[in-house]
Design a protein around this motif. Structure first.
Motif, PDB file in Angstrom:
ATOM      1  N   PHE A  45       0.843  -1.201   0.000  1.00  0.00           N
ATOM      2  CA  PHE A  45       0.000   0.000   0.000  1.00  0.00           C
ATOM      3  C   PHE A  45       0.878   1.251   0.000  1.00  0.00           C
ATOM      4  N   PRO A  46       1.604   1.515  -1.094  1.00  0.00           N
ATOM      5  CA  PRO A  46       2.532   2.649  -1.112  1.00  0.00           C
ATOM      6  C   PRO A  46       1.844   4.005  -0.955  1.00  0.00           C
ATOM      7  N   HIS A  47       0.565   4.075  -1.293  1.00  0.00           N
ATOM      8  CA  HIS A  47      -0.152   5.349  -1.172  1.00  0.00           C
ATOM      9  C   HIS A  47      -0.265   5.803   0.284  1.00  0.00           C
ATOM     10  N   ILE A  48      -0.119   4.896   1.234  1.00  0.00           N
ATOM     11  CA  ILE A  48      -0.163   5.273   2.658  1.00  0.00           C
ATOM     12  C   ILE A  48       0.995   6.222   2.969  1.00  0.00           C
ATOM     13  N   ALA A  49       2.190   5.854   2.524  1.00  0.00           N
ATOM     14  CA  ALA A  49       3.367   6.688   2.794  1.00  0.00           C
ATOM     15  C   ALA A  49       3.336   7.978   1.976  1.00  0.00           C
ATOM     16  N   GLU A  50       2.797   7.906   0.763  1.00  0.00           N
ATOM     17  CA  GLU A  50       2.742   9.083  -0.095  1.00  0.00           C
ATOM     18  C   GLU A  50       1.780  10.128   0.435  1.00  0.00           C
ATOM     19  N   ASN A  51       0.715   9.682   1.114  1.00  0.00           N
ATOM     20  CA  ASN A  51      -0.297  10.599   1.653  1.00  0.00           C
ATOM     21  C   ASN A  51      -0.269  10.598   3.178  1.00  0.00           C
ATOM     22  N   SER A  52       0.917  10.611   3.746  1.00  0.00           N
ATOM     23  CA  SER A  52       1.048  10.455   5.201  1.00  0.00           C
ATOM     24  C   SER A  52       0.393  11.577   6.003  1.00  0.00           C
ATOM     25  N   THR A  53       0.159  12.725   5.394  1.00  0.00           N
ATOM     26  CA  THR A  53      -0.458  13.817   6.138  1.00  0.00           C
ATOM     27  C   THR A  53      -1.979  13.679   6.212  1.00  0.00           C
ATOM     28  N   SER A  54      -2.566  12.976   5.246  1.00  0.00           N
ATOM     29  CA  SER A  54      -4.022  12.890   5.223  1.00  0.00           C
ATOM     30  C   SER A  54      -4.564  11.506   5.587  1.00  0.00           C
ATOM     31  N   MET A  55      -3.715  10.494   5.620  1.00  0.00           N
ATOM     32  CA  MET A  55      -4.182   9.136   5.889  1.00  0.00           C
ATOM     33  C   MET A  55      -3.742   8.672   7.266  1.00  0.00           C
ATOM     34  N   HIS A  56      -4.521   7.730   7.809  1.00  0.00           N
ATOM     35  CA  HIS A  56      -4.190   7.086   9.070  1.00  0.00           C
ATOM     36  C   HIS A  56      -4.098   5.582   8.854  1.00  0.00           C
ATOM     37  N   VAL A  57      -3.274   4.936   9.650  1.00  0.00           N
ATOM     38  CA  VAL A  57      -3.210   3.474   9.671  1.00  0.00           C
ATOM     39  C   VAL A  57      -3.909   3.042  10.947  1.00  0.00           C
ATOM     40  N   LEU A  58      -4.789   2.057  10.829  1.00  0.00           N
ATOM     41  CA  LEU A  58      -5.495   1.526  11.987  1.00  0.00           C
ATOM     42  C   LEU A  58      -4.808   0.241  12.419  1.00  0.00           C
ATOM     43  N   ASP A  59      -4.323   0.213  13.636  1.00  0.00           N
ATOM     44  CA  ASP A  59      -3.642  -0.957  14.205  1.00  0.00           C
ATOM     45  C   ASP A  59      -4.592  -1.583  15.226  1.00  0.00           C
ATOM     46  N   VAL A  60      -5.274  -2.638  14.807  1.00  0.00           N
ATOM     47  CA  VAL A  60      -6.254  -3.303  15.672  1.00  0.00           C
ATOM     48  C   VAL A  60      -5.541  -4.374  16.482  1.00  0.00           C
ATOM     49  N   ALA A  61      -5.821  -4.430  17.784  1.00  0.00           N
ATOM     50  CA  ALA A  61      -5.178  -5.368  18.710  1.00  0.00           C
ATOM     51  C   ALA A  61      -3.663  -5.165  18.662  1.00  0.00           C
ATOM     52  N   GLY A  62      -3.242  -3.929  18.826  1.00  0.00           N
ATOM     53  CA  GLY A  62      -1.841  -3.551  18.673  1.00  0.00           C
ATOM     54  C   GLY A  62      -0.904  -3.993  19.772  1.00  0.00           C
ATOM     55  N   ARG A  70       6.776   1.711  15.160  1.00  0.00           N
ATOM     56  CA  ARG A  70       7.563   1.652  13.925  1.00  0.00           C
ATOM     57  C   ARG A  70       6.938   2.526  12.839  1.00  0.00           C
ATOM     58  N   LEU A  71       5.627   2.398  12.662  1.00  0.00           N
ATOM     59  CA  LEU A  71       4.945   3.163  11.609  1.00  0.00           C
ATOM     60  C   LEU A  71       4.945   4.655  11.909  1.00  0.00           C
ATOM     61  N   SER A  72       4.676   5.018  13.154  1.00  0.00           N
ATOM     62  CA  SER A  72       4.567   6.439  13.482  1.00  0.00           C
ATOM     63  C   SER A  72       5.919   7.117  13.631  1.00  0.00           C
ATOM     64  N   MET A  73       6.885   6.447  14.242  1.00  0.00           N
ATOM     65  CA  MET A  73       8.169   7.099  14.514  1.00  0.00           C
ATOM     66  C   MET A  73       9.185   6.918  13.383  1.00  0.00           C
ATOM     67  N   CYS A  74       9.210   5.764  12.749  1.00  0.00           N
ATOM     68  CA  CYS A  74      10.205   5.525  11.683  1.00  0.00           C
ATOM     69  C   CYS A  74       9.715   5.973  10.316  1.00  0.00           C
ATOM     70  N   HIS A  75       8.399   5.909  10.092  1.00  0.00           N
ATOM     71  CA  HIS A  75       7.858   6.212   8.763  1.00  0.00           C
ATOM     72  C   HIS A  75       6.947   7.443   8.756  1.00  0.00           C
ATOM     73  N   SER A  76       6.877   8.144   9.871  1.00  0.00           N
ATOM     74  CA  SER A  76       6.113   9.393   9.996  1.00  0.00           C
ATOM     75  C   SER A  76       4.650   9.251   9.582  1.00  0.00           C
ATOM     76  N   LEU A  77       4.066   8.094   9.870  1.00  0.00           N
ATOM     77  CA  LEU A  77       2.657   7.884   9.551  1.00  0.00           C
ATOM     78  C   LEU A  77       1.799   8.167  10.773  1.00  0.00           C
ATOM     79  N   LYS A  78       0.573   8.592  10.536  1.00  0.00           N
ATOM     80  CA  LYS A  78      -0.380   8.762  11.624  1.00  0.00           C
ATOM     81  C   LYS A  78      -1.027   7.414  11.896  1.00  0.00           C
ATOM     82  N   VAL A  79      -0.997   6.987  13.151  1.00  0.00           N
ATOM     83  CA  VAL A  79      -1.482   5.662  13.518  1.00  0.00           C
ATOM     84  C   VAL A  79      -2.512   5.785  14.626  1.00  0.00           C
ATOM     85  N   VAL A  80      -3.616   5.046  14.464  1.00  0.00           N
ATOM     86  CA  VAL A  80      -4.613   4.906  15.512  1.00  0.00           C
ATOM     87  C   VAL A  80      -4.593   3.439  15.917  1.00  0.00           C
TER      88      VAL A  80
END
Length: 132
Positions: A45-62, A70-80
Motif C-alpha cells: 500500500f505505497p499510497h499510505i506513505a505518499e499521503n502520510s499527512t491525510s491518511m491514518h493506519v489503523l492498528d487493531v489489537a496492537g 515503527r509506523l509512526s516514529m520511523c515512517h512518519s505515519l499517523k497511527v490509531v
C-alpha cells in the motif's frame, strides 16, 4: 545410576506429541515480525506513505505497540491503535524499535534525544492515538 523420571531437554516427545518444554529459541522466529509486516504494508500500500499527512493506519489489537511505534516514529505515519491495554509507544520505540535499527539511525535518534530529550514523546503525540 538411575535416570530421573522427568523428561530432559534432549528427550524426544512422548506418544508422538509435541514437547511442552520451552525452547531455547523462544521467540527467535518472530523477532522481526513487526519489521517485516511494516515493510510488506508499505510495499503493498505505497499510497499510505505518499499521503502520510491525510491518511491514518489503523492498528487493531496492537498489543504493546511495536508496529504502531515503527509506523509512526520511523515512517512518519499517523497511527490509531485499538487495544484494551494502554500502550506506551515512546518507551516501546526507544527500548524495542531503536535497538533493531541500523547503527546510523540509532545514532541519529540518540543525537536528537541529546538536543531535545522529549522529542520522542512530542512526535508520538503528533502521530499516534490510542483508543482503549
Amino acid at each position: 545410576a538411575k535416570q530421573s523420571q522427568g523428561s530432559s531437554d534432549t528427550d524426544p516427545p512422548r506418544n508422538g506429541k509435541r514437547a511442552t518444554r520451552k525452547s531455547a529459541r523462544h521467540g527467535a522466529r518472530n523477532q522481526n515480525r513487526h519489521k517485516n509486516f511494516t515493510k510488506w504494508l508499505l510495499e503493498k500500500f505505497p499510497h499510505i506513505a505518499e499521503n502520510s499527512t491525510s491518511m491514518h493506519v489503523l492498528d487493531v489489537a496492537g498489543g504493546k505497540g511495536e508496529l504502531s511505534a515503527r509506523l509512526s516514529m520511523c515512517h512518519s505515519l499517523k497511527v490509531v491503535m485499538i487495544d484494551p491495554r494502554e500502550a506506551n509507544v515512546p518507551s516501546v520505540y526507544l527500548n524495542d524499535v531503536v535497538p533493531k535499527l541500523p547503527k546510523k539511525w540509532q545514532q541519529s535518534v540518540l543525537s536528537r534525544l541529546d538536543e531535545s530529550p522529549s522529542f520522542v514523546e512530542e512526535e508520538a503525540r503528533k502521530r499516534f492515538e490510542q483508543l482503549v
